[in-house]
Design a protein around this motif. Structure first.
Motif, mmCIF file in Angstrom:
data_model
loop_
_atom_site.group_PDB
_atom_site.id
_atom_site.type_symbol
_atom_site.label_atom_id
_atom_site.label_comp_id
_atom_site.label_asym_id
_atom_site.label_seq_id
_atom_site.Cartn_x
_atom_site.Cartn_y
_atom_site.Cartn_z
ATOM 1 N N THR A 107 61.841 4.263 2.789
ATOM 2 C CA THR A 107 60.793 3.836 1.853
ATOM 3 C C THR A 107 59.964 5.012 1.338
ATOM 4 O O THR A 107 59.048 4.820 0.544
ATOM 5 N N ALA A 108 60.285 6.232 1.788
ATOM 6 C CA ALA A 108 59.568 7.411 1.298
ATOM 7 C C ALA A 108 59.929 7.635 -0.165
ATOM 8 O O ALA A 108 61.107 7.686 -0.516
ATOM 9 N N THR A 109 58.909 7.754 -1.007
ATOM 10 C CA THR A 109 59.147 7.992 -2.431
ATOM 11 C C THR A 109 58.923 9.449 -2.796
ATOM 12 O O THR A 109 59.285 9.879 -3.887
ATOM 13 N N SER A 110 58.293 10.204 -1.895
ATOM 14 C CA SER A 110 58.119 11.635 -2.122
ATOM 15 C C SER A 110 58.134 12.353 -0.782
ATOM 16 O O SER A 110 57.707 11.810 0.236
ATOM 17 N N TRP A 111 58.634 13.568 -0.809
ATOM 18 C CA TRP A 111 58.666 14.423 0.379
ATOM 19 C C TRP A 111 57.817 15.643 0.078
ATOM 20 O O TRP A 111 58.092 16.368 -0.882
ATOM 21 N N LYS A 135 46.672 18.385 5.726
ATOM 22 C CA LYS A 135 46.024 17.445 4.809
ATOM 23 C C LYS A 135 46.946 17.149 3.647
ATOM 24 O O LYS A 135 47.631 18.040 3.145
ATOM 25 N N HIS A 136 46.950 15.890 3.253
ATOM 26 C CA HIS A 136 47.674 15.454 2.061
ATOM 27 C C HIS A 136 46.750 14.498 1.322
ATOM 28 O O HIS A 136 46.534 13.375 1.772
ATOM 29 N N GLY A 137 46.177 14.965 0.244
ATOM 30 C CA GLY A 137 45.188 14.147 -0.460
ATOM 31 C C GLY A 137 44.016 13.870 0.461
ATOM 32 O O GLY A 137 43.441 14.782 1.053
ATOM 33 N N ASN A 156 64.302 25.590 7.249
ATOM 34 C CA ASN A 156 63.158 25.951 8.092
ATOM 35 C C ASN A 156 61.802 25.552 7.508
ATOM 36 O O ASN A 156 60.770 26.061 7.930
ATOM 37 N N MET A 157 61.804 24.654 6.533
ATOM 38 C CA MET A 157 60.562 24.129 5.974
ATOM 39 C C MET A 157 60.393 22.685 6.456
ATOM 40 O O MET A 157 61.374 21.945 6.591
ATOM 41 N N VAL A 158 59.134 22.298 6.713
ATOM 42 C CA VAL A 158 58.810 20.968 7.219
ATOM 43 C C VAL A 158 58.334 20.110 6.052
ATOM 44 O O VAL A 158 57.424 20.508 5.301
ATOM 45 N N TYR A 159 58.935 18.927 5.918
ATOM 46 C CA TYR A 159 58.574 17.970 4.868
ATOM 47 C C TYR A 159 58.172 16.649 5.516
ATOM 48 O O TYR A 159 58.803 16.205 6.475
ATOM 49 N N ILE A 160 57.145 16.016 4.953
ATOM 50 C CA ILE A 160 56.711 14.693 5.413
ATOM 51 C C ILE A 160 56.922 13.723 4.265
ATOM 52 O O ILE A 160 56.595 14.017 3.106
ATOM 53 N N GLY A 161 57.464 12.549 4.598
ATOM 54 C CA GLY A 161 57.713 11.523 3.606
ATOM 55 C C GLY A 161 56.508 10.625 3.417
ATOM 56 O O GLY A 161 55.922 10.138 4.379
ATOM 57 N N PHE A 162 56.154 10.403 2.147
ATOM 58 C CA PHE A 162 55.057 9.509 1.797
ATOM 59 C C PHE A 162 55.541 8.460 0.821
ATOM 60 O O PHE A 162 56.536 8.649 0.128
ATOM 61 N N SER A 163 54.833 7.363 0.745
ATOM 62 C CA SER A 163 55.127 6.293 -0.190
ATOM 63 C C SER A 163 53.944 6.171 -1.132
ATOM 64 O O SER A 163 52.826 5.910 -0.690
ATOM 65 N N ASP A 164 54.195 6.373 -2.408
ATOM 66 C CA ASP A 164 53.114 6.260 -3.381
ATOM 67 C C ASP A 164 52.792 4.797 -3.588
ATOM 68 O O ASP A 164 53.665 3.997 -3.844
ATOM 69 N N LYS A 165 51.498 4.487 -3.388
ATOM 70 C CA LYS A 165 51.086 3.085 -3.528
ATOM 71 C C LYS A 165 50.498 2.850 -4.889
ATOM 72 O O LYS A 165 49.867 3.631 -5.467
#
Length: 126
Positions: free
Chosen positions: A15-19, A37-39, A117-126
């Motif tokens: 369900t992640a829409t952006s990484w 921090k993310h937003g 070697n880069m870390v990505y977190i998945g987010f879902s844009d609401k």
């Protein structure tokens, strides 16, 4: 304060829409956590180097409403990766956010992927 908790909602890999790239793997301590921090969100990122797995969750403790989970102790409970809040030692699953102490409150979790070697977190844009 309930409004602060409502900012956090679990996201699943499908369900992640952006990484979002949050840093290099070397920016995060092994077998510990760090906050990014993310937003308006503070996200705790954990590197379980012993198992080569990464986890992310809200940094906000749902019990004390303090941004402290990234400083919590990590480990496992019967094979479930967990973090213990440094304020009151309540433990939460880093896989699904469930409260491992049986209380009703839980935490939001987010998918993590490592690429080059880069870390990505998945987010879902609401």
């Amino acid at each position: 304060m309930e409004e602060l908790l409502n900012n956090y909602t679990s996201v699943f890999p499908d369900t992640a829409t952006s990484w979002v790239r949050v840093g290099h793997t070397s920016d995060f301590p092994e077998n510990g956590g760090a906050c990014v921090k993310h937003g308006k969100l503070q996200i705790a990122v954990f590197n379980f180097s012993l198992t080569s797995k990464w986890y992310a969750c809200q940094n906000l403790c749902p019990h004390k409403l303090e941004m402290v989970l990234s400083r919590g102790m990590t480990g496992d409970a019967d094979g479930i990766p967990k973090v213990a809040c440094p304020l009151h030692k309540k433990t939460f699953s880093l896989e699904d956010g469930s409260n491992l102490n049986g209380e009703s409150y839980q935490i939001a979790t987010y998918p993590v992927k490592i690429q080059d070697n880069m870390v990505y977190i998945g987010f879902s844009d609401k």
